[in-house]
Design an enzyme around this catalytic site. Sequence first.
Site, short mmCIF file in Angstrom:
data_model
loop_
_atom_site.label_atom_id
_atom_site.label_comp_id
_atom_site.label_asym_id
_atom_site.label_seq_id
_atom_site.Cartn_x
_atom_site.Cartn_y
_atom_site.Cartn_z
N TRP A 63 65.63 82.63 60.16
CA TRP A 63 65.71 84.02 60.65
C TRP A 63 65.14 84.19 62.05
CZ3 TRP A 63 64.63 88.29 56.44
CH2 TRP A 63 65.57 88.15 55.40
N GLU A 65 70.10 69.31 65.77
CA GLU A 65 70.48 70.57 66.40
C GLU A 65 70.63 70.38 67.91
OE1 GLU A 65 69.51 74.33 64.07
OE2 GLU A 65 67.77 73.85 65.27
N GLY A 81 71.17 79.75 61.99
CA GLY A 81 70.37 80.79 62.62
C GLY A 81 71.02 82.15 62.43
N HIS A 86 61.31 73.05 66.30
CA HIS A 86 62.57 73.71 66.69
C HIS A 86 62.64 73.75 68.23
CE1 HIS A 86 65.63 76.75 67.30
NE2 HIS A 86 66.02 76.51 66.07
P1 PGA Z 1 72.35 79.41 65.44
O1 PGA Z 1 70.85 78.82 65.38
O2 PGA Z 1 72.97 79.17 64.08
O3 PGA Z 1 72.17 80.87 65.74
O4 PGA Z 1 73.07 78.66 66.51
C1 PGA Z 1 70.55 77.64 64.73
C2 PGA Z 1 69.07 77.33 64.85
O5 PGA Z 1 68.49 77.61 65.90
O6 PGA Z 1 68.44 76.80 63.92
#
Ligand code: PGA
Length: 253
Positions: free
Chosen positions: A12, A166, A233, A95
């Site tokens: 979130w 990611e 996200g 992250h």
């Molecule tokens: P997003 O973010 O799905 O909005 O691209 C993913 C995340 O940052 O974990």
Amino acid sequence: MAKRQFLIVGNWKMYPQTRKEASTIFGKLAPRGRTFGRARVVVALPYPYLALFRRTKTIALGAQDVFWVPEGSFTGEVSGPMLRSFNVRYVIIGHSERRIHLGETDDMVAKKLQYALSARLRPIVCVGETKRDADGAFFAILKRQVESAFAKVRRREARRAIIAYEPVWAIGSGRPAHPKDAAEAALFIKKILADRYGVGIVRKILVLYGGSVDAQNAAAFLAEREIGGLLVGRGSRKPKEFLEIIKCVRSVS
Ligand code: PGA
């Protein structure tokens, strides 16, 4: 062969602004009796909201960060035992938004990973390149991030870690990675861990994909056998969209 199980994590981030809005979203995700089949679902909430919701049979709670000692004079930080006492099981570590905006380094990520494992949390360590170059230099970045995160982690504990691939350029951009490229990165990450811990680790370790996942593209990522789930996200804060994403596990063999 046994059917694959998936981990779908909603991040979130720093949304929504009020407890009322948070309750509305959570309530829509977790009405009594809902089940998600082969998906294990985690929502990683801002700290105050972790105190608000109870994990349900099907939705586990996650935090978005954790500090590396159990208590002490560290203003603003939150520890593993604190999280566990609110039934938090999962924690996102490293992250890219924390690396970029808060100066979190590989070394800090390593400390947090080692600590989260010792605190019996399940860490979700985020790695990913900021840009993809045609020559594949981003592989070296992934290697550095993974090796340094696991530098002090022993084999027995490494098995409980989850890694989220990611690519930074795909986060929040509406431009997800190609599922084949994400699968290749997931395989590469597993190879790095196999070199360190032996090939047996590959069957245990889970690699997720994150970055602009939505209900339209989720199934294509899950169809890749190297990808064990998703880190979502924006899509995770829209209950309808998130439920659609979770439903995609049904269409994947
Ligand atoms: P997003 O973010 O799905 O909005 O691209 C993913 C995340 O940052 O974990």
